[in-house]
Motif scaffolding. Structure first.
Motif, short mmCIF file in Angstrom:
data_model
loop_
_atom_site.label_atom_id
_atom_site.label_comp_id
_atom_site.label_asym_id
_atom_site.label_seq_id
_atom_site.Cartn_x
_atom_site.Cartn_y
_atom_site.Cartn_z
N GLN A 153 7.53 -2.60 -1.18
CA GLN A 153 7.18 -1.75 -0.19
C GLN A 153 8.43 -1.01 -0.17
O GLN A 153 8.42 0.26 0.23
CB GLN A 153 6.78 -2.40 1.06
N GLU A 211 7.22 6.72 -1.83
CA GLU A 211 6.06 7.15 -1.20
C GLU A 211 5.61 8.45 -2.15
O GLU A 211 4.31 8.56 -1.89
CB GLU A 211 6.42 7.87 0.09
N ASP A 234 2.01 8.43 -4.62
CA ASP A 234 0.89 8.82 -4.33
C ASP A 234 0.57 10.12 -4.95
O ASP A 234 -0.39 10.23 -5.42
CB ASP A 234 0.63 8.58 -2.79
N LYS A 269 0.99 -1.20 0.18
CA LYS A 269 -0.07 0.14 0.04
C LYS A 269 0.87 1.16 0.11
O LYS A 269 1.70 1.45 0.89
CB LYS A 269 -0.80 -0.01 1.23
N LYS A 270 0.64 1.86 -0.93
CA LYS A 270 1.43 3.42 -0.99
C LYS A 270 0.26 4.53 -1.63
O LYS A 270 -0.17 4.64 -2.42
CB LYS A 270 2.32 3.43 -2.17
N ARG A 302 11.85 5.33 4.42
CA ARG A 302 11.68 6.27 3.45
C ARG A 302 12.52 5.61 2.31
O ARG A 302 13.69 5.04 2.43
CB ARG A 302 12.33 7.71 3.82
N ASN A 303 12.12 6.15 1.05
CA ASN A 303 12.64 5.48 0.00
C ASN A 303 14.00 5.95 -0.15
O ASN A 303 14.39 7.08 -0.08
CB ASN A 303 11.75 6.07 -1.20
N LYS A 317 -2.63 0.33 -4.34
CA LYS A 317 -2.71 -0.91 -3.55
C LYS A 317 -2.54 -2.16 -4.61
O LYS A 317 -2.92 -2.24 -5.53
CB LYS A 317 -4.16 -1.11 -2.86
#
Length: 501
Positions: free
Chosen positions: A164, A169, A172, A138-139, A415-416, A143
């Motif tokens: 994930q 992030e 979105d 889920k971001k 965090r990415n 989904k």
């Protein structure tokens, strides 16, 4: 002829692969019965609530795990029944999830559910399930459901971790922007599809971002190196005063020129350690801590500026995160630089303190070489401003550490990695710039020979290091660097203690 009529001759044995049909249920509008409240029940409850927090759930069990009670107590729409299952529990329910571990009871409830045409999921019993609770990525509004057809939940879990971690992030934000674009489009379906295809074409390129970044960095550094060499050559052959000045430079300049070249080569090979190694070398050469930090930060302005610009150009920078880090980071760096310069006359005290800091970073490098540290994804860091301020302050006082402190904290917090690296690199340019200006403004004695040696040496090494980074043993270099930093730092600390005694 329809597809169904064509496939009527298919037998069960001739069908291969996953035959499940993926759907996304509006659980917020459905009623769920969960039977069982042990560890498996807790896992199922977590899966339901994390994806649909408003789902109406009735939990029936004669024994409740405390964690289940605590979780259920956080949601008013979850009802708990401390008793054994009764057939009446199936009334007015839409979906049934069994987590009892009792095969006899599971078979009984499944039969009752089938009579009422209710869909049922039985934990660890794929043959009894009408549907599976797959792993979910889920971001925001995105989904992704992962299914292994009930064969390996572990594989599904590992794939979930991969997605994930690697899906940013910021995806979105892209979804919301695409939705806004879609709502502005007029015309038929084909026109909208073509317009959206053009808008997303930038996401698909023939070469990866890393390859493009390395190529552009190589071009920029090569052009800079050639330009610098040409300028020096012109002055050398046409300006006798410049030639006399260069010949009259103190040996310290050449020591730092060689050190800057070697340390930048190491940093380019392993992606870290320039700040700590440069500071350690400067201290070992008798340069006071404030002047050592000045030399390191001035030499990092150009490299971090180019790296930050490249990441910004490749859209690897989260601008909101950038501002949250940069402003308090600059403030922390300037305060750290101010304090360190005002304590310059007490360098016999500050020098062992900074050496202790480099000693700790040396141990960290050594541990990374042996992969002693473990990857941990925890809760996201909420106070980014405090992280930026602390990182900037320590970076100025210790001569480095912005990347190792801030970047590692962001990634450890989930965090990415790509966006975190780009953001930290861009903000690092401003940290280095402002701390350098503070040092140069406040210091009475500036060791220009050390500064210029590091600046020129690191500039000459950068394009070569970029090419050699894939052809040398990273582990061996990290081990060597870690040991050298530890030994030199210990030597400085011990020498200071002996002189003090």
């Amino acid at each position: 002829m329809s597809v169904l009529s064509k496939n009527n001759n298919l037998t069960e044995d001739s069908i291969v692969g996953n035959q499940l049909f993926p759907v996304f249920l509006k659980l917020n509008e459905l009623k769920v019965l969960l039977v069982g409240a042990g560890n498996i029940g807790l896992e199922k409850l977590n899966a339901l609530i994390s994806n649909s927090p408003k789902t109406q759930i009735t939990i029936v069990a004669d024994n409740f795990l405390p964690e289940v009670v605590d979780l259920a107590g956080q949601y008013s729409q979850i009802k708990t029944c401390y008793r054994k299952f009764e057939p009446a529990d199936l009334e007015d329910k839409d979906i049934v999830v069994l987590a009892t571990g009792n095969n006899t009871l599971n078979a009984e409830i499944r039969a009752l559910a089938r009579e009422r045409h209710l869909l049922i999921n039985v934990a660890d019993k794929p043959e009894l399930c009408d549907f599976y609770l797959g792993s979910i990525v889920k971001k925001g509004d995105l989904k992704i459901g992962i299914s292994t057809n009930g064969k390996s939940p572990t594989i599904a879990k590992r794939l979930k971790e991969v997605f994930q971690e690697n899906l940013p992030e910021e995806l979105d934000i892209s979804l919301r922007q695409m939705n806004q674009l879609r709502n502005t489009l007029n015309g038929d379906f084909a026109y909208k599809v073509n317009a959206l295809n053009k808008a997303t074409a930038i996401l698909v390129t023939p070469e990866t971002e890393q390859e493009a970044s390395r190529k552009m960095r190589w071009i920029l550094w090569s052009a800079g190196f050639a330009g610098l060499a040409l300028i020096v050559a012109l002055f050398w052959f046409n300006d006798p005063e410049f030639r006399n000045y260069m010949e009259g430079l103190p040996p310290t300049f050449y020591y730092f020129l060689i050190a800057g070249f070697v340390l930048a080569m190491i940093d380019g090979a392993i992606g870290m350690s320039y700040g700590v190694t440069s500071t350690t070398f400067s201290l070992s050469m008798g340069i006071p801590p404030a002047s050592a930090s000045t030399a390191v930060h001035v030499s990092e302005i150009l490299s971090n500026g180019i790296a930050g610009w490249m990441h910004f150009r490749m859209k690897n920078v989260n601008m909101r995160l950038f501002w949250l880090l940069m402003i308090p980071g600059v403030i922390g760096a300037m305060i750290g630089a101010f304090l360190l310069t005002n304590l310059e006359e007490y360098n016999h005290v500050t020098k062992p303190i900074v050496s202790l800091y480099t000693l700790i970073l040396g141990v960290v490098i050594l541990l990374k070489a042996f992969k002693v540290t473990r990857k941990h994804i925890g809760a996201k860091i909420k106070n980014i401003r405090f992280l930026g301020f602390g990182g900037g302050f320590i970076d100025a006082v210790g001569g480095g550490g912005w990347g190792s402190i801030v970047l590692s904290s962001l990634i450890a917090g989930g965090r990415n990695a790509r966006y975190s690296l780009g953001t930290v690199k861009l903000s690092r340019f401003f940290i280095a710039l402002m701390s350098s200006l503070t040092f140069l403004t406040l210091l009475n004695d500036v060791y220009w020979e050390a500064i210029m040696g590091l600046v020129i040496g690191s500039a000459l090494a950068s394009p070569i290091a970029a090419r050699l980074s894939n052809k040398i043993s990273v582990k061996a270099i990290m081990m060597a660097v870690g040991m050298i930093v530890i030994i030199v730092s210990l030597k400085t600390i011990v020498s200071t203690l002996i002189n003090f005694i």
